[in-house]
Motif scaffolding. Structure first.
Motif, PDB file in Angstrom:
ATOM      1  N   GLY A 132     -10.281  11.653  -1.917  1.00 16.49           N
ATOM      2  CA  GLY A 132      -9.297  12.129  -0.944  1.00 16.49           C
ATOM      3  C   GLY A 132      -8.531  10.993  -0.289  1.00 16.49           C
ATOM      4  N   VAL A 133      -9.243   9.920   0.065  1.00 18.19           N
ATOM      5  CA  VAL A 133      -8.594   8.755   0.682  1.00 18.19           C
ATOM      6  C   VAL A 133      -7.617   8.116  -0.304  1.00 18.19           C
ATOM      7  CG1 VAL A 133      -8.971   6.437   1.631  1.00 18.19           C
ATOM      8  CG2 VAL A 133     -10.506   8.309   2.275  1.00 18.19           C
ATOM      9  N   GLN A 134      -8.024   7.987  -1.555  1.00 18.32           N
ATOM     10  CA  GLN A 134      -7.150   7.390  -2.569  1.00 18.32           C
ATOM     11  C   GLN A 134      -5.892   8.221  -2.783  1.00 18.32           C
ATOM     12  OE1 GLN A 134     -10.074   7.131  -5.708  1.00 18.32           O
ATOM     13  NE2 GLN A 134     -10.304   4.926  -5.435  1.00 18.32           N
ATOM     14  N   GLU A 135      -6.039   9.541  -2.769  1.00 17.89           N
ATOM     15  CA  GLU A 135      -4.875  10.411  -2.970  1.00 17.89           C
ATOM     16  C   GLU A 135      -3.917  10.327  -1.779  1.00 17.89           C
ATOM     17  OE1 GLU A 135      -6.508  14.245  -3.904  1.00 17.89           O
ATOM     18  OE2 GLU A 135      -7.073  13.613  -5.930  1.00 17.89           O
ATOM     19  N   PHE A 136      -4.463  10.240  -0.570  1.00 24.56           N
ATOM     20  CA  PHE A 136      -3.628  10.070   0.617  1.00 24.56           C
ATOM     21  C   PHE A 136      -2.886   8.735   0.539  1.00 24.56           C
ATOM     22  CE2 PHE A 136      -3.837   9.662   5.565  1.00 24.56           C
ATOM     23  CZ  PHE A 136      -2.489   9.974   5.671  1.00 24.56           C
ATOM     24  N   ALA A 137      -3.584   7.671   0.171  1.00 19.69           N
ATOM     25  CA  ALA A 137      -2.956   6.352   0.043  1.00 19.69           C
ATOM     26  C   ALA A 137      -1.879   6.363  -1.031  1.00 19.69           C
ATOM     27  CB  ALA A 137      -4.012   5.292  -0.262  1.00 19.69           C
ATOM     28  N   SER A 138      -2.123   7.065  -2.112  1.00 21.63           N
ATOM     29  CA  SER A 138      -1.131   7.168  -3.177  1.00 21.63           C
ATOM     30  C   SER A 138       0.131   7.853  -2.672  1.00 21.63           C
ATOM     31  CB  SER A 138      -1.724   7.941  -4.358  1.00 21.63           C
ATOM     32  OG  SER A 138      -0.771   8.108  -5.378  1.00 21.63           O
ATOM     33  N   TRP A 139      -0.034   8.909  -1.870  1.00 17.75           N
ATOM     34  CA  TRP A 139       1.122   9.611  -1.311  1.00 17.75           C
ATOM     35  C   TRP A 139       1.907   8.696  -0.371  1.00 17.75           C
ATOM     36  CZ3 TRP A 139       3.209  11.170   3.352  1.00 17.75           C
ATOM     37  CH2 TRP A 139       4.179  12.168   3.299  1.00 17.75           C
ATOM     38  N   MET A 140       1.205   7.837   0.350  1.00 13.58           N
ATOM     39  CA  MET A 140       1.859   6.924   1.282  1.00 13.58           C
ATOM     40  C   MET A 140       2.494   5.718   0.594  1.00 13.58           C
ATOM     41  SD  MET A 140       1.751   8.174   4.336  1.00 13.58           S
ATOM     42  CE  MET A 140       2.290   6.738   5.270  1.00 13.58           C
ATOM     43  N   SER A 141       2.237   5.525  -0.689  1.00 14.79           N
ATOM     44  CA  SER A 141       2.746   4.363  -1.428  1.00 14.79           C
ATOM     45  C   SER A 141       4.199   4.559  -1.847  1.00 14.79           C
ATOM     46  CB  SER A 141       1.919   4.123  -2.687  1.00 14.79           C
ATOM     47  OG  SER A 141       0.602   3.809  -2.357  1.00 14.79           O
ATOM     48  N   THR A 142       4.886   3.442  -2.073  1.00 13.86           N
ATOM     49  CA  THR A 142       6.209   3.428  -2.698  1.00 13.86           C
ATOM     50  C   THR A 142       6.169   2.382  -3.799  1.00 13.86           C
ATOM     51  OG1 THR A 142       7.133   1.696  -1.288  1.00 13.86           O
ATOM     52  CG2 THR A 142       7.295   3.963  -0.461  1.00 13.86           C
ATOM     53  N   ASP A 143       7.302   2.185  -4.454  1.00 10.90           N
ATOM     54  CA  ASP A 143       7.368   1.180  -5.517  1.00 10.90           C
ATOM     55  C   ASP A 143       7.085  -0.216  -4.980  1.00 10.90           C
ATOM     56  OD1 ASP A 143       7.974   3.117  -7.342  1.00 10.90           O
ATOM     57  OD2 ASP A 143      10.139   2.795  -7.252  1.00 10.90           O
ATOM     58  N   THR A 144       7.398  -0.441  -3.700  1.00  5.59           N
ATOM     59  CA  THR A 144       7.241  -1.784  -3.129  1.00  5.59           C
ATOM     60  C   THR A 144       6.196  -1.852  -2.019  1.00  5.59           C
ATOM     61  OG1 THR A 144       9.007  -1.320  -1.532  1.00  5.59           O
ATOM     62  CG2 THR A 144       9.651  -2.348  -3.622  1.00  5.59           C
ATOM     63  N   ASP A 145       5.539  -0.738  -1.750  1.00  5.10           N
ATOM     64  CA  ASP A 145       4.672  -0.658  -0.577  1.00  5.10           C
ATOM     65  C   ASP A 145       3.354   0.007  -0.949  1.00  5.10           C
ATOM     66  OD1 ASP A 145       3.936  -0.850   2.073  1.00  5.10           O
ATOM     67  OD2 ASP A 145       5.188   0.805   2.759  1.00  5.10           O
ATOM     68  N   ASP A 146       2.240  -0.688  -0.809  1.00  5.71           N
ATOM     69  CA  ASP A 146       0.916  -0.125  -1.067  1.00  5.71           C
ATOM     70  C   ASP A 146       0.524   0.757   0.117  1.00  5.71           C
ATOM     71  OD1 ASP A 146      -1.698   0.462  -1.640  1.00  5.71           O
ATOM     72  OD2 ASP A 146      -2.402  -1.604  -1.616  1.00  5.71           O
TER      73      ASP A 146
END
Length: 197
Positions: free
Chosen positions: A133-147
């Motif tokens: 769940g944490v990884q999926e939330f982080a993935s949603w918050m990511s962009t091409d230039t932003d982890d």
């Protein structure tokens, strides 16, 4: 005594998972007993063991349900805002709000289950559910230039500290200063450097 139909048993299970998902985030895994959980939905403790192998099995299912709710919330931000960058900024606005701080039971499971995951020697299934769940939330918050992972860590840390200091000036300062740090250029949405009231 009449037997519970299969449909009613499924509904009872759904209600137990939904109640656990909210109560575990609100009070912590050890803050709610099986008896209290079942009483909250009008069922007996015996009914719990017909549905779940253990409390830990329920915790994993409740965490999964809570992260499912988070997925729906994130999707609604994308739909409502029209583009993902704006959606990310709107999520930060919500996440660092007094409303989110004051309603942990319906809030983000990343924060809601964090204390229990850190303290409890939980079995693999629960921890894996949480980590996914944490990884999926982080993935949603990511962009091409932003982890997205550092942003999620910042959001979760801020909301936990704001909840721990609720009722004090510091709580408000935590929300406001973290919001400013995340949204100031070159933050998530530089067009807005102040928080909506």
């Amino acid at each position: 005594m009449s037997r519970v139909s299969q449909a009613q048993a499924l509904e009872n299970r759904r209600r137990a998972v939904a109640a656990a998902s909210q109560l575990f985030r609100e009070r912590g895994v050890n803050g709610i007993s099986v008896a209290d959980l079942m009483k909250s939905i009008g069922l007996t403790t015996g009914g719990f063991y017909k549905q779940f192998a253990s409390k830990e099995a329920l915790i994993a299912e409740a965490a999964q349900a809570a992260f499912g709710d988070l997925d729906l919330l994130l999707a609604s931000f994308d739909t409502d805002q029209g583009d993902h960058d704006t959606a990310r900024g709107a999520l930060v606005d919500f996440y660092l709000s007094a409303e989110h701080r004051d309603r942990p039971g319906t809030g983000c499971p990343t924060a809601g289950f964090a204390g229990d995951m850190a303290r409890e020697p939980t079995a693999g299934e629960v921890r894996e559910t949480y980590a996914t769940g944490v990884q999926e939330f982080a993935s949603w918050m990511s962009t091409d230039t932003d982890d997205g992972l550092p942003i999620v860590a910042t959001l979760v840390g801020a909301i936990l500290l704001a909840r721990a200091t609720a009722g004090t000036e510091l709580s408000e300062q935590i929300l406001e200063s973290t919001h400013k740090a995340l949204t100031a250029p070159p933050g998530l949405h530089p067009q807005s450097s102040t928080r909506a009231a």
